[in-house]
Design a protein around this motif. Structure first.
Motif, short mmCIF file in Angstrom:
data_model
loop_
_atom_site.label_atom_id
_atom_site.label_comp_id
_atom_site.label_asym_id
_atom_site.label_seq_id
_atom_site.Cartn_x
_atom_site.Cartn_y
_atom_site.Cartn_z
N TRP A 1 15.38 31.18 31.63
CA TRP A 1 15.52 29.82 32.14
C TRP A 1 15.86 28.84 31.03
O TRP A 1 15.31 28.88 29.95
CB TRP A 1 14.23 29.36 32.80
N LEU A 2 16.78 27.95 31.35
CA LEU A 2 17.12 26.83 30.48
C LEU A 2 16.74 25.58 31.27
O LEU A 2 17.34 25.27 32.29
CB LEU A 2 18.62 26.82 30.17
N VAL A 3 15.70 24.90 30.83
CA VAL A 3 15.16 23.76 31.58
C VAL A 3 15.64 22.46 30.92
O VAL A 3 15.41 22.22 29.75
CB VAL A 3 13.62 23.79 31.62
N PHE A 4 16.37 21.67 31.71
CA PHE A 4 16.85 20.36 31.26
C PHE A 4 15.88 19.29 31.75
O PHE A 4 15.50 19.29 32.92
CB PHE A 4 18.23 20.06 31.83
N VAL B 1 14.72 7.24 37.28
CA VAL B 1 13.65 8.18 37.60
C VAL B 1 13.79 9.43 36.73
O VAL B 1 14.88 9.75 36.26
CB VAL B 1 13.66 8.57 39.10
N PRO B 2 12.69 10.17 36.54
CA PRO B 2 12.77 11.41 35.77
C PRO B 2 13.58 12.47 36.51
O PRO B 2 13.63 12.47 37.74
CB PRO B 2 11.32 11.85 35.62
N LEU B 3 14.18 13.36 35.75
CA LEU B 3 15.01 14.41 36.33
C LEU B 3 14.72 15.71 35.61
O LEU B 3 14.60 15.74 34.39
CB LEU B 3 16.49 14.05 36.18
N ARG B 4 14.59 16.79 36.36
CA ARG B 4 14.38 18.13 35.80
C ARG B 4 15.33 19.07 36.52
O ARG B 4 15.40 19.08 37.75
CB ARG B 4 12.94 18.58 36.00
N GLU B 5 16.07 19.87 35.76
CA GLU B 5 17.02 20.82 36.33
C GLU B 5 16.86 22.14 35.59
O GLU B 5 16.78 22.16 34.36
CB GLU B 5 18.43 20.30 36.18
#
Length: 58
Positions: free
Chosen positions: A32-35, A46-50
């Motif tokens: 996994w590569l979590v941005f 707003v916060p963002l997680r991808e």
């Protein structure tokens, strides 16, 4: 030797409705590569997680 900031992946995007965002990922965590970052749309941020998942052989 490179620092973690130099080894990070950086992603920018601009979308419809004047959406814009910036994300950064420090390293691969297994498959996994979590941005993590923020997205701004309509004057609200707003916060963002991808998460990008590696599939198949390495």
């Amino acid at each position: 030797m490179r620092t973690p900031a130099q080894m990070s992946e950086l992603a920018f995007f601009v979308g419809t409705w004047h959406a814009e965002g910036r994300q950064r990922s420090a390293y691969w965590d297994g498959d996994w590569l979590v941005f993590l970052g923020t997205v701004t749309m309509g004057g609200h941020t707003v916060p963002l997680r991808e998460t990008v998942t590696r599939v198949g052989r390495r």
